[in-house]
Design a protein around this motif. Sequence first.
Motif, PDB file in Angstrom:
ATOM      1  N   VAL A   1       0.851  -1.182   0.000  1.00  0.00           N
ATOM      2  CA  VAL A   1       0.000   0.000   0.000  1.00  0.00           C
ATOM      3  C   VAL A   1       0.884   1.228   0.000  1.00  0.00           C
ATOM      4  N   ARG A   2       0.552   2.180  -0.859  1.00  0.00           N
ATOM      5  CA  ARG A   2       1.290   3.447  -0.853  1.00  0.00           C
ATOM      6  C   ARG A   2       0.308   4.583  -1.069  1.00  0.00           C
ATOM      7  N   ALA A   3       0.675   5.734  -0.568  1.00  0.00           N
ATOM      8  CA  ALA A   3      -0.152   6.925  -0.735  1.00  0.00           C
ATOM      9  C   ALA A   3       0.506   7.833  -1.762  1.00  0.00           C
ATOM     10  N   ARG A   4      -0.320   8.473  -2.554  1.00  0.00           N
ATOM     11  CA  ARG A   4       0.176   9.439  -3.536  1.00  0.00           C
ATOM     12  C   ARG A   4      -0.967  10.369  -3.909  1.00  0.00           C
ATOM     13  N   MET A   5      -0.637  11.412  -4.633  1.00  0.00           N
ATOM     14  CA  MET A   5      -1.661  12.314  -5.131  1.00  0.00           C
ATOM     15  C   MET A   5      -2.303  11.665  -6.360  1.00  0.00           C
ATOM     16  N   PRO A   6      -3.608  11.837  -6.548  1.00  0.00           N
ATOM     17  CA  PRO A   6      -4.286  11.203  -7.669  1.00  0.00           C
ATOM     18  C   PRO A   6      -3.991  11.895  -8.996  1.00  0.00           C
ATOM     19  N   THR A   7      -4.145  11.130 -10.044  1.00  0.00           N
ATOM     20  CA  THR A   7      -4.080  11.725 -11.383  1.00  0.00           C
ATOM     21  C   THR A   7      -5.367  12.521 -11.575  1.00  0.00           C
ATOM     22  N   PRO A   8      -5.414  13.428 -12.548  1.00  0.00           N
ATOM     23  CA  PRO A   8      -6.660  14.171 -12.791  1.00  0.00           C
ATOM     24  C   PRO A   8      -7.844  13.229 -13.074  1.00  0.00           C
ATOM     25  N   ARG A   9      -7.590  12.158 -13.794  1.00  0.00           N
ATOM     26  CA  ARG A   9      -8.653  11.192 -14.107  1.00  0.00           C
ATOM     27  C   ARG A   9      -9.168  10.515 -12.829  1.00  0.00           C
ATOM     28  N   GLU A  10      -8.244  10.086 -11.961  1.00  0.00           N
ATOM     29  CA  GLU A  10      -8.640   9.449 -10.695  1.00  0.00           C
ATOM     30  C   GLU A  10      -9.420  10.421  -9.820  1.00  0.00           C
ATOM     31  N   ARG A  11      -8.973  11.671  -9.789  1.00  0.00           N
ATOM     32  CA  ARG A  11      -9.658  12.683  -8.985  1.00  0.00           C
ATOM     33  C   ARG A  11     -11.098  12.841  -9.468  1.00  0.00           C
ATOM     34  N   ASP A  12     -11.305  12.879 -10.796  1.00  0.00           N
ATOM     35  CA  ASP A  12     -12.657  12.988 -11.352  1.00  0.00           C
ATOM     36  C   ASP A  12     -13.490  11.748 -11.053  1.00  0.00           C
ATOM     37  N   GLU A  13     -12.905  10.556 -11.269  1.00  0.00           N
ATOM     38  CA  GLU A  13     -13.640   9.306 -11.054  1.00  0.00           C
ATOM     39  C   GLU A  13     -14.060   9.119  -9.599  1.00  0.00           C
ATOM     40  N   LEU A  14     -13.184   9.520  -8.687  1.00  0.00           N
ATOM     41  CA  LEU A  14     -13.466   9.353  -7.259  1.00  0.00           C
ATOM     42  C   LEU A  14     -14.177  10.555  -6.646  1.00  0.00           C
ATOM     43  N   GLY A  15     -14.315  11.635  -7.427  1.00  0.00           N
ATOM     44  CA  GLY A  15     -14.971  12.841  -6.924  1.00  0.00           C
ATOM     45  C   GLY A  15     -14.210  13.513  -5.801  1.00  0.00           C
ATOM     46  N   LEU A  16     -12.880  13.550  -5.929  1.00  0.00           N
ATOM     47  CA  LEU A  16     -12.030  14.106  -4.873  1.00  0.00           C
ATOM     48  C   LEU A  16     -11.742  15.578  -5.107  1.00  0.00           C
ATOM     49  N   PRO A  17     -11.756  16.379  -4.040  1.00  0.00           N
ATOM     50  CA  PRO A  17     -11.303  17.765  -4.184  1.00  0.00           C
ATOM     51  C   PRO A  17      -9.781  17.805  -4.313  1.00  0.00           C
ATOM     52  N   ASP A  18      -9.264  18.917  -4.793  1.00  0.00           N
ATOM     53  CA  ASP A  18      -7.808  19.075  -4.888  1.00  0.00           C
ATOM     54  C   ASP A  18      -7.172  18.885  -3.522  1.00  0.00           C
ATOM     55  N   GLY A  19      -5.992  18.270  -3.513  1.00  0.00           N
ATOM     56  CA  GLY A  19      -5.216  18.123  -2.291  1.00  0.00           C
ATOM     57  C   GLY A  19      -5.500  16.863  -1.497  1.00  0.00           C
ATOM     58  N   VAL A  20      -6.447  16.031  -1.933  1.00  0.00           N
ATOM     59  CA  VAL A  20      -6.756  14.796  -1.211  1.00  0.00           C
ATOM     60  C   VAL A  20      -5.990  13.648  -1.857  1.00  0.00           C
ATOM     61  N   PRO A  21      -5.133  12.965  -1.100  1.00  0.00           N
ATOM     62  CA  PRO A  21      -4.356  11.854  -1.659  1.00  0.00           C
ATOM     63  C   PRO A  21      -5.194  10.592  -1.819  1.00  0.00           C
TER      64      PRO A  21
END
Length: 136
Positions: free
Chosen positions: A89-109
């Motif tokens: 398991v690793r944490a990272r910042m999402p790609t723009p596509r992942e951010r859209d698919e998951l409905g994440l605001p900017d800055g959420v890993p």
Amino acid sequence: MARYDHIADVLRQRICGGELAVGALMPSADQIAKEFGVGRDTALKAVKILRNEGLLAIGRDCNIRVERRAVQAVESPGNVVEAGPASVVRARMPTPRERDELGLPDGVPVLVVRTGDVEEVHPAAGTGVRWPRPGV
């Protein structure tokens, strides 16, 4: 459960619920001890747990205040990822596509759970990872 763990849980819930807001002055160890019917050392252990979690901080005036709001852990099927014994398991910042698919605001890993050739991407906020216990 040790008494100081119970007291820390109650105080954590008060912080989660907003009863003790960010910047609020924490009750003194004597006040906590009196409220819970324990000794001052037990109350101090509870406060130390919350300080170690980053929820409380000592200010310049030597008073202890709520530093940040606690996020209450929720163990529902959507929030706990089952990982295999060989998972990484690793944490990272999402790609723009992942951010859209998951409905994440900017800055959420995100948490990336990799088992063999399979990768699962989950929002880091509110997601727990559970590994099987060895020998169970």
